[in-house]
Design a protein around this motif. Structure first.
Motif, PDB file in Angstrom:
ATOM      1  N   ALA A 154      29.881   8.623  51.620  1.00 11.15           N
ATOM      2  CA  ALA A 154      30.884   8.591  52.686  1.00 11.15           C
ATOM      3  C   ALA A 154      32.157   9.308  52.253  1.00 11.15           C
ATOM      4  N   VAL A 155      32.540   9.140  51.012  1.00  4.89           N
ATOM      5  CA  VAL A 155      33.745   9.797  50.503  1.00  4.89           C
ATOM      6  C   VAL A 155      33.551  11.308  50.488  1.00  4.89           C
ATOM      7  N   GLN A 156      32.421  11.756  49.978  1.00  5.47           N
ATOM      8  CA  GLN A 156      32.174  13.185  49.861  1.00  5.47           C
ATOM      9  C   GLN A 156      31.954  13.839  51.228  1.00  5.47           C
ATOM     10  N   ALA A 157      31.352  13.083  52.156  1.00  6.93           N
ATOM     11  CA  ALA A 157      31.151  13.610  53.506  1.00  6.93           C
ATOM     12  C   ALA A 157      32.479  13.822  54.224  1.00  6.93           C
ATOM     13  N   ALA A 158      33.494  13.047  53.811  1.00  6.40           N
ATOM     14  CA  ALA A 158      34.826  13.184  54.405  1.00  6.40           C
ATOM     15  C   ALA A 158      35.600  14.354  53.806  1.00  6.40           C
ATOM     16  N   GLU A 179      38.652  -4.785  43.096  1.00  9.06           N
ATOM     17  CA  GLU A 179      37.403  -4.733  43.860  1.00  9.06           C
ATOM     18  C   GLU A 179      37.418  -5.631  45.101  1.00  9.06           C
ATOM     19  N   TRP A 180      38.531  -5.626  45.832  1.00  5.10           N
ATOM     20  CA  TRP A 180      38.607  -6.402  47.069  1.00  5.10           C
ATOM     21  C   TRP A 180      37.538  -5.952  48.061  1.00  5.10           C
ATOM     22  N   GLN A 181      36.997  -6.919  48.795  1.00  2.54           N
ATOM     23  CA  GLN A 181      35.984  -6.616  49.798  1.00  2.54           C
ATOM     24  C   GLN A 181      36.519  -5.615  50.832  1.00  2.54           C
ATOM     25  N   ASP A 182      37.831  -5.698  51.099  1.00  2.00           N
ATOM     26  CA  ASP A 182      38.458  -4.797  52.078  1.00  2.00           C
ATOM     27  C   ASP A 182      38.253  -3.329  51.732  1.00  2.00           C
ATOM     28  N   TYR A 183      38.041  -3.027  50.455  1.00  2.00           N
ATOM     29  CA  TYR A 183      37.968  -1.626  50.024  1.00  2.00           C
ATOM     30  C   TYR A 183      36.533  -1.106  49.908  1.00  2.00           C
ATOM     31  N   ARG A 184      35.558  -1.946  50.192  1.00  2.00           N
ATOM     32  CA  ARG A 184      34.158  -1.549  49.955  1.00  2.00           C
ATOM     33  C   ARG A 184      33.563  -0.697  51.079  1.00  2.00           C
ATOM     34  N   HIS A 185      34.039  -0.882  52.287  1.00  2.00           N
ATOM     35  CA  HIS A 185      33.418  -0.165  53.412  1.00  2.00           C
ATOM     36  C   HIS A 185      34.498   0.466  54.290  1.00  2.00           C
ATOM     37  N   LEU A 186      35.301   1.302  53.689  1.00  2.00           N
ATOM     38  CA  LEU A 186      36.375   1.973  54.408  1.00  2.00           C
ATOM     39  C   LEU A 186      35.834   3.163  55.192  1.00  2.00           C
ATOM     40  N   ALA A 218      38.000   3.257  40.287  1.00  2.00           N
ATOM     41  CA  ALA A 218      37.891   2.615  38.971  1.00  2.00           C
ATOM     42  C   ALA A 218      37.032   1.365  39.000  1.00  2.00           C
ATOM     43  N   ARG A 219      36.589   0.951  40.190  1.00  2.00           N
ATOM     44  CA  ARG A 219      35.769  -0.260  40.323  1.00  2.00           C
ATOM     45  C   ARG A 219      34.356   0.031  40.827  1.00  2.00           C
ATOM     46  N   ALA A 220      34.068   1.286  41.129  1.00  2.00           N
ATOM     47  CA  ALA A 220      32.745   1.678  41.637  1.00  2.00           C
ATOM     48  C   ALA A 220      32.350   0.840  42.851  1.00  2.00           C
ATOM     49  N   VAL A 221      33.263   0.742  43.829  1.00  2.00           N
ATOM     50  CA  VAL A 221      32.992  -0.057  45.023  1.00  2.00           C
ATOM     51  C   VAL A 221      32.877   0.797  46.285  1.00  2.00           C
ATOM     52  N   VAL A 222      33.349   2.040  46.258  1.00  2.00           N
ATOM     53  CA  VAL A 222      33.273   2.865  47.462  1.00  2.00           C
ATOM     54  C   VAL A 222      31.880   3.473  47.583  1.00  2.00           C
TER      55      VAL A 222
END
Length: 467
Positions: free
Chosen positions: A451-455, A418-425, A443-447
């Protein structure tokens, strides 16, 4: 008894940060951290604080204030023990891999070696403090070794205390500077008071708890067992949420409002890792069986069993969603440390998940902001591939220097830390680099799901019954 000089044996994840904070808060006490690993000591002494062997937010600032003033790192073990009033034993106690108790009991060879070294090198009265996580009644063995060294008429004497650490990696400095409690177990009031006085420089008296030796040792194992139990419990509910259409985050929020339960350690994920949880529970299992409590042992062992199942489950789910095979497919692994804000990979969930996918023939591209390539190689017991033959059917991995490099050409992205780097890609940009149809397994529920589905990417989130 007034402590003027402290020696800590072991310059690892516990010894280094703990002694740095003690030195920082107690400038009148000389603190020396010793270790036989020259490379590790050199790293602690490096003028470049980014090269410290342990990554913890805030640790570099603490070391910078105390090092060279009253904090030293050295390989001169016996000399440091001889001059110390108090010696902390803070060495590794891994699970035994062979012999009696293999797979569950703690390997205490280094603890015993330390006790014998203290028995040989100490002078005057020395307080020996167990800082390593140890099985109940280990102090008795240490005391026996030390007492054998007290020759009749000698000025040397010893007392033994238990002072377990309750640090969470990633927040260790905050945990040391503002602890929930400090636990000191022992039998001699003067020695207990001496250690309590050290912590009293910055910890309120009501947070310094005093117990007997055995209660102190067991409290550490019990605390870790209870925390790990909560993780396995919420992960079991996450699997049920996925099957039933519920959302584990909504369930966790609802039960977390119950004051008897509380909200902490209710984040579903790929399971617990780190140096303590699994090791300590298995140690507890071994001790329960040793003392004739098989039902209790089975109960705690199930916590570890479910944790392992959760990691295998995630790997199987990836294979199933990618049309039943990942052979020759490129998968981006984002995060290899067992949690954010640490470079520790011991028992990291990513290890088991990655191994399962490698066994299936996947081509992994692994990115982590703090874990180095050599560590990943050791954990996977596999060197990175120089060339990738996707048709060979043999799994391989390569390190990625950036998130974009990891994702390029991938069929799926797995977020495992759950690195902060991965929260707002920027998932639109990343999606353009991937091979379609493409998946994100969070697996960390951080995204951000929208935004993922819109992509145009398919999304699986742990514990999400709506995906």
């Amino acid at each position: 008894m007034k402590v003027q000089r402290i020696c800590c044996i072991g310059a690892g994840y516990v010894g280094g940060p703990t002694m740095a904070v003690i030195a920082d808060r107690c400038p009148a006490i000389q603190v020396t951290v010793v270790d036989l690993n020259q490379a590790r000591i050199d790293a602690w002494n490096d003028s470049d604080l980014t090269k410290l062997p342990v990554y913890e937010p805030g640790l570099d600032a603490v070391v910078a204030r105390a090092r060279g003033r009253n904090l030293q790192f050295s390989t001169a073990v016996e000399e440091s023990i001889a001059s110390a009033d108090m010696v902390f034993i803070s060495v590794n106690t891994p699970t035994k891999t062979k012999g009696l108790g293999a797979g569950q009991a703690s390997d205490l060879r280094w603890v015993e070696a330390c006790a014998r070294q203290v028995a040989t090198a100490a002078t005057g009265h020395t307080v020996v403090v167990e800082k390593s996580t140890l099985p109940v009644r280990t102090a008795a063995a240490i005391k026996t070794i030390l007492e054998a060294a007290q020759e009749e008429g000698s000025s040397r004497s010893f007392s033994v205390l238990s002072n377990p650490e309750f640090l969470a990696e990633g927040t260790a400095i905050g945990d040391l500077e503002a602890p929930d409690r400090v636990l000191i177990g022992g039998e001699e009031t003067a020695s207990i008071d001496a250690l309590a006085e050290i912590y009293g420089h910055w910890v309120a008296p009501e947070k310094i708890l005093r117990t007997n030796l055995w209660s102190s040792e067991l409290s550490k194992l019990t605390a870790n067992a209870f925390l790990a139990q909560r993780i396995s419990s919420i992960n079991s509910i996450a699997a049920f949420c996925e099957a039933s259409g519920a959302d584990v985050r909504e369930v966790a929020r609802a039960i977390g409002f119950d004051s008897r339960i509380g909200p902490k350690f209710l984040n579903a994920g790929p399971g617990f890792g780190g140096s303590c949880f699994q090791k300590d529970i298995l140690n507890l299992v071994y001790l329960c069986r040793h003392f004739g409590l098989p039902e209790v042992a089975d109960y705690w062992e199930s916590v570890v069993t479910l944790n392992t199942w959760q990691q295998h489950r995630i790997a199987r789910l990836v294979v199933q969603q990618l049309f039943g095979t990942v052979t020759g497919k490129r998968l981006a692994i984002l995060g290899f440390a067992f949690k954010a804000d640490t470079n520790d990979t011991r028992e990291a969930p990513a290890i088991r998940i990655a191994r399962d996918l490698l066994e299936e023939g996947a081509q992994l591209s692994i990115h982590d902001p703090k874990v180095v390539e050599a560590q990943i190689s050791r954990d996977l017991q596999l060197e990175p591939a120089s060339e990738t033959d996707t048709l060979s059917g043999t799994g391989s991995w390569t390190p990625a220097t950036s998130i974009e490099a990891a994702v390029r050409g991938a069929d799926a992205v797995l977020v495992l830390t759950e690195w902060q780097d991965y929260r707002h890609l920027n998932w639109s940009d990343l999606a353009a680099l991937m091979r379609r149809p493409a998946w994100v397994f969070d697996a960390r529920a951080v995204v951000e799901p929208a935004a993922v589905q819109a992509a145009g990417l398919r999304l699986w989130r742990v514990g999400d019954g709506e995906s």
